[in-house]
Design a protein around this motif. Structure first.
Motif, short mmCIF file in Angstrom:
data_model
loop_
_atom_site.label_atom_id
_atom_site.label_comp_id
_atom_site.label_asym_id
_atom_site.label_seq_id
_atom_site.Cartn_x
_atom_site.Cartn_y
_atom_site.Cartn_z
N MET A 95 0.82 -1.21 0.00
CA MET A 95 0.00 0.00 0.00
C MET A 95 0.86 1.26 0.00
SD MET A 95 -3.16 -1.25 2.41
CE MET A 95 -3.23 0.30 3.24
N SER A 96 0.25 2.34 -0.49
CA SER A 96 0.99 3.59 -0.60
C SER A 96 1.29 4.17 0.79
CB SER A 96 0.18 4.60 -1.40
OG SER A 96 -0.92 5.02 -0.63
N ARG A 99 -1.87 5.71 2.25
CA ARG A 99 -2.83 4.72 2.72
C ARG A 99 -2.34 4.05 4.00
NH1 ARG A 99 -7.13 2.97 -0.33
NH2 ARG A 99 -7.46 4.23 -2.18
N ASN A 100 -1.05 3.86 4.14
CA ASN A 100 -0.51 3.33 5.38
C ASN A 100 -0.63 4.33 6.51
OD1 ASN A 100 0.98 0.60 5.60
ND2 ASN A 100 1.45 1.28 3.53
N ALA A 143 4.61 3.13 -2.97
CA ALA A 143 4.33 1.98 -2.11
C ALA A 143 5.37 1.91 -1.00
CB ALA A 143 4.33 0.70 -2.92
N ASN B 236 -9.87 1.08 1.99
CA ASN B 236 -8.52 1.05 2.55
C ASN B 236 -8.37 -0.10 3.54
OD1 ASN B 236 -6.05 2.38 2.30
ND2 ASN B 236 -6.32 3.43 4.25
N PHE B 239 -7.92 -3.46 1.60
CA PHE B 239 -6.54 -3.65 1.13
C PHE B 239 -5.63 -3.98 2.32
CE2 PHE B 239 -7.92 -1.19 -2.63
CZ PHE B 239 -7.38 -1.98 -3.62
N TYR B 311 -3.98 -6.83 -2.93
CA TYR B 311 -3.73 -6.16 -4.19
C TYR B 311 -4.69 -6.69 -5.24
CZ TYR B 311 -0.95 -4.03 -7.91
OH TYR B 311 -0.53 -3.26 -8.96
#
Ligand SMILES: Nc1ncnc2c1ncn2[C@@H]1O[C@H](COP(=O)(O)OP(=O)(O)OP(=O)(O)O)[C@@H](O)[C@H]1O
Ligand SMILES: [Mg+2]
Lengths: 259, 367
Positions: A95-96, A99-100, A143, B236, B239, B311
């Motif tokens: 995850m980016s 997003r993290n 990421a 979110n 994921f 993913y």
């Protein structure tokens, strides 16, 4: 001294037959940095995980602002205002960064059915917070898996600092960091403490502890060896306590006091 | 703090658009649609790409997509559901019994079927999150349990047969029927025909009387699922739960709730497909949805989902289903033996997995 924000009383934690914590008491007050020291396997990570709601203590009580609290999930402790940088960082490589950073606490815009993740604001704040920590990201959508170990650690710290409303727990946050980032983190701890947040700082590095700590608790084999306040203890004494004293003393000669 | 920290890092090159696009999980599936289209443009009868030919392969493709979109969300969330196909049969039985044996109107029977399926889905979900067993094995058990229950239930409902008829008669005139079966926009197509803009039969009725409703359902679901995944907090969480459940949970994501909800969602997708198919056929039987779980998972993988979770893309699963439909139906327009289909499919799957693996390495910068 003011009343502690979190007071942990006689915490025990058993994993099956393994006794990881055998009655540890610890507290942290607003505006102080309380360092937790100890050798590998002493139980430091296990202890702070009971504080952050990951583990339920087998025995013992947790008082939060004077009231007894039970954290069933990490979410509960977060909502109380405790943010944690875990030793394994709790980041998701696929995850980016953004997003993290916001995982579990995404900012939203819109109402009702149209309530949605406010990505632009999330990106902006993430970049800003990372810049404050001295790291320039390629982009907020990079990421986490492509970051270096230290950069990753910095994202985790920036995230916790951003969300740590009352208590900030850092489990060996400087282990992968270079000189500049380490001094940034120590400066951040100092800044956060001055804002009145209680910091729990776990480290192996006595020099880092001495640099920012107000109190020092040494943990050994699941028990506390005692708590010292700043000025009443030297780096050497802490070092000895962590290692259990005698062994290190016998090494002192050959290592020339470099540890 | 050092001032240089605020200047632009000189080591950052601008990333070309191509390489940014390469990181989208659905890219492979879109490229696949283009390739398969070109392939059939060359090899197949030109009838395949007329309006009626296109709808002819889009109809089974979109039926699969309804399952595959659910399956892709669950896969992103880190789990599988092998009982999807059996769930189609089981929900089909529940729905048929509701309208035939209990004479319920659709406005009751449809929500009841969706809720019932979701509840059954929550059982496998709860078992998976509470025991930590792989969903592969738990849902494999449900593959057999639900298929068996469908057989037994059908015999009970019909007094010994494995086919339950009479659905069409039972729902005759129900105002909800047009939303779940037949073609939409019939008036529009008739209007197009009257202006001579689409092909018509001799008597003036258009050859294509409308867009089959399942196509609209699948497009709607694909858009909604993509929106949820990319633009909402829950997306979110999905994921995150699939990427690393421990890290996600430590960061405050309610991982268990997310996973159980995804199991419920996939089951509800299976039930939606069952409702559409049963209304279309006017009956249900125990073989409904047979092996659809594999097709749905294949479509999701072609669509860019990693088997390890964390993913993927719902719109990719939609395109993966279109590839699937094109290949199955497209071969009938060619001189190739029909049975090449399986070879083709296996090849696609292998290619997709290799491609996804490469993409993942790019994204994570694995060295
Ligand atoms: N989930 C678990 N199950 C069983 N034993 C565990 C578990 N977590 C920790 N332990 C045990 O508890 C003890 C304390 O571990 P902990 O991770 O708290 O040490 P630590 O002080 O953080 O060490 P380090 O400095 O290496 O990070 C260790 O002996 C470890 O093996
Ligand atoms: Mg530790």
């Amino acid at each position: 001294m003011t009343d502690p924000i979190v007071h942990m009383e006689n915490i025990e934690k058993h994993f099956g037959a393994v006794i990881a914590l055998a009655g540890v008491s610890f507290d942290v007050t607003a505006g102080e940095c309380h360092c937790l020291l100890g050798d590998n396997g002493a139980g430091k990570s296990t202890f702070i995980k009971t504080m952050s709601g990951v583990h339920k203590p087998t025995k013992g009580t947790i008082l939060f602002e004077g009231k007894e609290l039970k954290f069933d999930t990490p979410r509960d402790s977060m909502e109380a205002g405790i943010a944690t940088v875990y030793q394994d960082l709790a980041m998701i490589p696929l995850m980016s960064v953004t997003r993290n950073f916001w995982m579990g606490r995404e900012p939203t815009k819109g109402r009702g059915l149209f309530k949605r993740f406010d990505i632009d604001r999330a990106n902006e704040i993430t970049m800003e917070e990372m810049r404050k920590m001295g790291i320039n990201l390629r982009g907020p959508d990079q990421a986490v898996g492509t970051l270096s170990g230290g950069e990753r650690q910095t994202v985790a710290i920036a995230r916790a600092v951003f969300f740590g409303a009352k208590v900030l727990i850092l489990d060996e946050p400087t282990s992968a960091l270079g000189v500049r980032q380490t001094s940034n983190v120590l400066a951040t701890v100092d800044r956060v403490r001055n804002q009145g947040i209680g910091v729990v700082f776990i480290t192996h590095n006595v020099r880092h502890a001495m640099a920012v700590g107000d109190r020092f608790t040494v943990l050994n084999r699941g028990k506390t060896l005692g708590t010292a306040t700043k000025g009443n203890v030297t780096a050497e004494e802490l070092q000895d306590m962590m290692a259990g004293g005698q062994e290190l003393a016998s090494l002192e000669g050959s290592l020339g006091g470099t540890v | 703090m050092p001032t240089e920290a605020n200047s632009v890092d000189e080591r950052i090159g601008t990333e070309p658009l191509i390489s940014r696009l390469m990181k989208r999980p659905e890219l492979g599936a879109i490229a696949g649609v283009v390739l398969v289209t070109i392939f059939f443009m060359i090899t197949a009868d030109s009838a395949m790409f007329t309006l009626s030919g296109i709808l002819n392969f889009l109809t089974p493709a979109s039926q699969l997509a309804i399952l595959a979109i659910g399956a892709s969300m669950l896969m992103i969330g880190g789990e599988f559901d092998l009982s999807l196909g059996s769930m189609v049969a089981f929900a089909g039985l529940f729905f048929s019994a509701a309208v035939v044996n209990f004479s319920l109107p659709l406005v009751v029977a449809i929500p009841a079927t969706l809720v019932f399926a979701a509840l059954v889905g929550s059982i496998s979900g709860q078992i998976v999150v509470r025991t930590g067993l792989p969903s592969f094995i738990v849902t494999l058990a449900f593959l057999f349990i639900l298929r068996g229950l469908s057989l037994v239930g059908l015999k009970l409902a019909t007094g010994g047969s494995t086919q339950l008829r009479g659905v069409r008669e039972a729902v005759e005139g129900d105002w909800l029927v047009p939303f779940f079966s037949g073609d939409a926009f019939g008036g529009f197509f008739a209007w197009l025909a009257s202006n001579g803009w689409v092909e018509t039969f001799k008597n003036g009725t258009p050859k294509v009387t409308g867009i089959p409703v399942e196509i609209l359902w699948s497009i709607g679901l694909a858009v909604l699922a993509t929106y949820v995944l990319l633009r909402t907090p829950v997306g979110n969480w999905i994921f995150a739960a699939g990427g690393d459940p421990v890290a996600a949970s430590n960061s405050g994501v309610p991982v268990r709730k997310v996973k159980v909800s995804l199991f419920m969602l996939t089951a509800a997708c299976a039930a939606l497909l069952a409702i559409i198919q049963v209304l279309d056929a006017g009956s249900t039987d125990a073989r409904r949805g047979f092996q659809k779980e594999f097709e749905a998972i294949i479509a999701a993988v072609i669509g860019g989902c990693l088997l390890t979770g964390g993913y993927g893309s719902a719109i990719g699963a939609f395109f993966g289903s279109i590839i699937f439909g094109m290949v199955v139906i497209g071969l009938t327009y060619t001189n190739f033996d029909q049975d090449w289909f399986q070879v083709f499919l296996g090849g696609m799957l292998l290619l997709a997995v290799l491609f996804n693996n490469m993409i993942r390495k790019r994204v994570t910068g694995e060295r």
